[in-house]
Design a protein around this motif. Sequence first.
Motif, PDB file in Angstrom:
ATOM      1  N   ASP A 123       1.002  -0.934  -0.152  1.00 19.88           N
ATOM      2  CA  ASP A 123      -0.040   0.031  -0.181  1.00 19.88           C
ATOM      3  C   ASP A 123       0.481   1.915   0.408  1.00 19.88           C
ATOM      4  OD1 ASP A 123      -2.415  -1.248   2.312  1.00 19.88           O
ATOM      5  OD2 ASP A 123      -2.298  -1.626  -0.259  1.00 19.88           O
ATOM      6  N   ASN A 124       1.777   1.189   0.928  1.00 20.48           N
ATOM      7  CA  ASN A 124       2.038   1.872   1.381  1.00 20.48           C
ATOM      8  C   ASN A 124       3.182   2.594  -0.085  1.00 20.48           C
ATOM      9  OD1 ASN A 124       4.184   4.497   2.761  1.00 20.48           O
ATOM     10  ND2 ASN A 124       5.455   3.157   3.043  1.00 20.48           N
ATOM     11  N   CYS A 125       3.788   1.612  -0.199  1.00 22.28           N
ATOM     12  CA  CYS A 125       5.013   1.880  -2.001  1.00 22.28           C
ATOM     13  C   CYS A 125       4.165   2.251  -2.743  1.00 22.28           C
ATOM     14  CB  CYS A 125       5.868   0.918  -2.100  1.00 22.28           C
ATOM     15  SG  CYS A 125       6.998   0.724  -0.694  1.00 22.28           S
ATOM     16  N   PHE A 126       3.506   2.187  -3.346  1.00 23.23           N
ATOM     17  CA  PHE A 126       1.915   1.916  -4.434  1.00 23.23           C
ATOM     18  C   PHE A 126       1.975   3.375  -4.244  1.00 23.23           C
ATOM     19  CE2 PHE A 126      -0.097   0.761  -8.272  1.00 23.23           C
ATOM     20  CZ  PHE A 126      -1.255   1.412  -7.655  1.00 23.23           C
ATOM     21  N   ALA A 127       1.376   3.968  -3.326  1.00 25.49           N
ATOM     22  CA  ALA A 127       0.855   5.344  -3.336  1.00 25.49           C
ATOM     23  C   ALA A 127       1.501   6.472  -3.453  1.00 25.49           C
ATOM     24  CB  ALA A 127       0.198   5.481  -1.456  1.00 25.49           C
ATOM     25  N   ALA A 128       2.935   5.671  -2.932  1.00 22.41           N
ATOM     26  CA  ALA A 128       4.574   6.555  -2.349  1.00 22.41           C
ATOM     27  C   ALA A 128       5.497   7.136  -4.520  1.00 22.41           C
ATOM     28  CB  ALA A 128       5.195   6.510  -2.151  1.00 22.41           C
ATOM     29  N   CYS A 129       4.688   5.876  -5.294  1.00 19.91           N
ATOM     30  CA  CYS A 129       5.702   5.334  -6.535  1.00 19.91           C
ATOM     31  C   CYS A 129       4.974   5.517  -7.878  1.00 19.91           C
ATOM     32  CB  CYS A 129       6.276   4.131  -6.194  1.00 19.91           C
ATOM     33  SG  CYS A 129       7.380   4.000  -5.129  1.00 19.91           S
ATOM     34  N   VAL A 130       3.423   5.101  -8.191  1.00 23.31           N
ATOM     35  CA  VAL A 130       3.003   4.598  -8.939  1.00 23.31           C
ATOM     36  C   VAL A 130       1.613   6.094  -9.430  1.00 23.31           C
ATOM     37  CG1 VAL A 130       1.355   3.443 -10.043  1.00 23.31           C
ATOM     38  CG2 VAL A 130       3.557   2.375  -8.133  1.00 23.31           C
ATOM     39  N   ASP A 131       1.977   6.896  -9.693  1.00 29.69           N
ATOM     40  CA  ASP A 131       0.717   7.553 -10.819  1.00 29.69           C
ATOM     41  C   ASP A 131       0.834   8.112 -11.382  1.00 29.69           C
ATOM     42  OD1 ASP A 131       3.773  10.312  -8.665  1.00 29.69           O
ATOM     43  OD2 ASP A 131       4.116   8.895 -11.213  1.00 29.69           O
ATOM     44  N   ASP A 132       1.864   7.194 -12.693  1.00 29.03           N
ATOM     45  CA  ASP A 132       1.165   7.781 -14.028  1.00 29.03           C
ATOM     46  C   ASP A 132       0.367   6.695 -14.288  1.00 29.03           C
ATOM     47  OD1 ASP A 132       3.952   7.365 -16.837  1.00 29.03           O
ATOM     48  OD2 ASP A 132       1.914   7.794 -16.640  1.00 29.03           O
ATOM     49  N   GLY A 155       9.648   3.022 -15.612  1.00 22.80           N
ATOM     50  CA  GLY A 155      11.523   2.905 -15.032  1.00 22.80           C
ATOM     51  C   GLY A 155      11.282   2.971 -13.700  1.00 22.80           C
ATOM     52  N   ARG A 156      10.743   4.904 -14.080  1.00 19.78           N
ATOM     53  CA  ARG A 156      11.338   4.677 -13.072  1.00 19.78           C
ATOM     54  C   ARG A 156      10.406   4.440 -11.641  1.00 19.78           C
ATOM     55  NH1 ARG A 156       7.764   8.906 -11.059  1.00 19.78           N
ATOM     56  NH2 ARG A 156       6.338   8.898 -12.837  1.00 19.78           N
ATOM     57  N   GLU A 157       9.040   3.884 -12.103  1.00 22.01           N
ATOM     58  CA  GLU A 157       8.315   3.689 -11.165  1.00 22.01           C
ATOM     59  C   GLU A 157       8.793   1.916 -10.268  1.00 22.01           C
ATOM     60  OE1 GLU A 157       4.338   3.318 -13.462  1.00 22.01           O
ATOM     61  OE2 GLU A 157       3.705   5.368 -12.670  1.00 22.01           O
ATOM     62  N   THR A 158       9.725   1.092 -11.147  1.00 21.77           N
ATOM     63  CA  THR A 158      10.363   0.122 -10.840  1.00 21.77           C
ATOM     64  C   THR A 158      10.797   1.067  -9.677  1.00 21.77           C
ATOM     65  OG1 THR A 158       9.896  -0.670 -13.063  1.00 21.77           O
ATOM     66  CG2 THR A 158      10.963  -1.962 -11.505  1.00 21.77           C
ATOM     67  N   GLY A 159      11.976   2.045 -10.537  1.00 18.88           N
ATOM     68  CA  GLY A 159      12.792   2.155  -9.550  1.00 18.88           C
ATOM     69  C   GLY A 159      12.348   2.543  -8.139  1.00 18.88           C
ATOM     70  N   CYS A 160      11.751   3.124  -8.040  1.00 19.32           N
ATOM     71  CA  CYS A 160      10.954   4.451  -6.739  1.00 19.32           C
ATOM     72  C   CYS A 160      10.284   2.434  -5.831  1.00 19.32           C
ATOM     73  CB  CYS A 160       9.792   4.938  -7.257  1.00 19.32           C
ATOM     74  SG  CYS A 160       9.421   5.921  -5.529  1.00 19.32           S
ATOM     75  N   LEU A 161       9.709   1.690  -6.431  1.00 22.77           N
ATOM     76  CA  LEU A 161       9.376   1.164  -6.219  1.00 22.77           C
ATOM     77  C   LEU A 161      10.667  -0.354  -5.255  1.00 22.77           C
ATOM     78  CD1 LEU A 161       6.731  -0.780  -7.660  1.00 22.77           C
ATOM     79  CD2 LEU A 161       6.127   0.414  -5.847  1.00 22.77           C
ATOM     80  N   SER A 162      11.259  -0.403  -5.838  1.00 21.02           N
ATOM     81  CA  SER A 162      12.213  -1.121  -5.416  1.00 21.02           C
ATOM     82  C   SER A 162      13.192  -0.387  -4.124  1.00 21.02           C
ATOM     83  CB  SER A 162      13.644  -1.440  -6.582  1.00 21.02           C
ATOM     84  OG  SER A 162      14.878  -1.242  -5.688  1.00 21.02           O
ATOM     85  N   ARG A 163      13.541   0.845  -4.117  1.00 20.22           N
ATOM     86  CA  ARG A 163      14.235   1.818  -3.270  1.00 20.22           C
ATOM     87  C   ARG A 163      12.994   1.710  -1.903  1.00 20.22           C
ATOM     88  NH1 ARG A 163      15.528   4.400  -7.871  1.00 20.22           N
ATOM     89  NH2 ARG A 163      13.187   6.656  -7.074  1.00 20.22           N
ATOM     90  N   THR A 182      13.723  -1.063  -0.683  1.00 20.00           N
ATOM     91  CA  THR A 182      14.186  -1.528   0.628  1.00 20.00           C
ATOM     92  C   THR A 182      14.458  -0.761   1.790  1.00 20.00           C
ATOM     93  OG1 THR A 182      15.564  -1.757  -1.437  1.00 20.00           O
ATOM     94  CG2 THR A 182      16.585  -1.110   0.855  1.00 20.00           C
ATOM     95  N   LYS A 183      13.981   0.397   2.268  1.00 17.38           N
ATOM     96  CA  LYS A 183      14.200   1.996   2.773  1.00 17.38           C
ATOM     97  C   LYS A 183      13.213   1.387   3.686  1.00 17.38           C
ATOM     98  CE  LYS A 183      15.281   6.677   2.477  1.00 17.38           C
ATOM     99  NZ  LYS A 183      14.918   7.555   1.574  1.00 17.38           N
ATOM    100  N   SER A 184      11.588   0.434   3.258  1.00 17.25           N
ATOM    101  CA  SER A 184      11.542  -0.015   4.839  1.00 17.25           C
ATOM    102  C   SER A 184      11.301  -0.951   5.492  1.00 17.25           C
ATOM    103  CB  SER A 184       9.848   0.142   3.756  1.00 17.25           C
ATOM    104  OG  SER A 184       9.354   0.435   3.016  1.00 17.25           O
ATOM    105  N   LYS A 202       9.197  10.546   1.643  1.00 17.13           N
ATOM    106  CA  LYS A 202       8.664  10.080   0.215  1.00 17.13           C
ATOM    107  C   LYS A 202       7.792  10.008  -0.673  1.00 17.13           C
ATOM    108  CE  LYS A 202       4.903  12.605   3.486  1.00 17.13           C
ATOM    109  NZ  LYS A 202       5.685  12.179   4.626  1.00 17.13           N
ATOM    110  N   THR A 203       9.738  10.432  -1.704  1.00 16.93           N
ATOM    111  CA  THR A 203       9.485  10.910  -2.854  1.00 16.93           C
ATOM    112  C   THR A 203      10.737   9.331  -3.380  1.00 16.93           C
ATOM    113  OG1 THR A 203      11.141  11.739  -2.484  1.00 16.93           O
ATOM    114  CG2 THR A 203       9.294  13.035  -2.936  1.00 16.93           C
ATOM    115  N   TYR A 204      10.678   8.264  -2.135  1.00 20.94           N
ATOM    116  CA  TYR A 204      11.768   7.423  -2.104  1.00 20.94           C
ATOM    117  C   TYR A 204      13.098   7.870  -3.819  1.00 20.94           C
ATOM    118  CZ  TYR A 204       9.236   5.869   0.756  1.00 20.94           C
ATOM    119  OH  TYR A 204       7.953   5.101   2.349  1.00 20.94           O
ATOM    120  N   ARG A 205      13.618   8.650  -3.464  1.00 18.79           N
ATOM    121  CA  ARG A 205      14.889   9.237  -3.970  1.00 18.79           C
ATOM    122  C   ARG A 205      16.726   8.604  -3.794  1.00 18.79           C
ATOM    123  NH1 ARG A 205      13.919  15.755  -3.377  1.00 18.79           N
ATOM    124  NH2 ARG A 205      13.866  14.625  -1.587  1.00 18.79           N
ATOM    125  N   GLU A 206      16.248   8.250  -2.667  1.00 21.06           N
ATOM    126  CA  GLU A 206      17.197   7.021  -2.303  1.00 21.06           C
ATOM    127  C   GLU A 206      16.667   5.736  -1.383  1.00 21.06           C
ATOM    128  OE1 GLU A 206      20.121   8.969  -3.619  1.00 21.06           O
ATOM    129  OE2 GLU A 206      20.721   7.261  -2.219  1.00 21.06           O
TER     130      GLU A 206
END
Lengths: 112, 89
Positions: free
Chosen positions: A57-66, A74-82, A85-87, B45-49
Amino acid sequence: MSRLLPKLIRPTVSYRPSAITPLSTSGLTAAESRELEQRLQKRQVKEFMTVFGNLVDNCFAACVDDFTSRALSGRETGCLSRCVTKSMATQTRLGERFAELNAAMTAEMQKR
Amino acid sequence: MSLFGFGRPQPTSAEKIAAVENELRVVAEMHSRMIKLCTLKCVDKTYREGELSKGESVCLDRCAAKFFEAHQTISEQLQREGAARGFGA
């Protein structure tokens, strides 16, 4: 249905029953302890599923908007991956802090 | 606070196990709420890193400590005011 769920790695619990409930766990027989262990294992599995759900839920909400395409960009996939990892890092760190603070709070409650 | 004193009927197995499970459920809920809140307040929240920055890490530590303190403060006040208004112990 099972392909939707990640292979369950045994979740590590940052709080063992005996560490946080010294009051309740004293005085349990061996049979009762075993029963408790079983129930806790079931609970852990349920908790892992909740954590997984929150993560999605959290990562989808933060990363997927297009939504100009059906496929993740590619941008969204990278964001999801980060995000994943961060979570995980956040969970680990907060888990450690929680265990420390909870132990301190329990110790203080017992002193009173 | 021990619930099991002299002269009272001994708690059944089911009651003892339920007590432990209950305590754990409360703790687990607190754990999960803390993670949600502190992630909201501290993590970009933008998860740049893909890694936690030093600032975020320190923020998380402080957030956890404040969360516990807030929990206790609110709990104490609730007990005082609840008692004054006649709510149950």
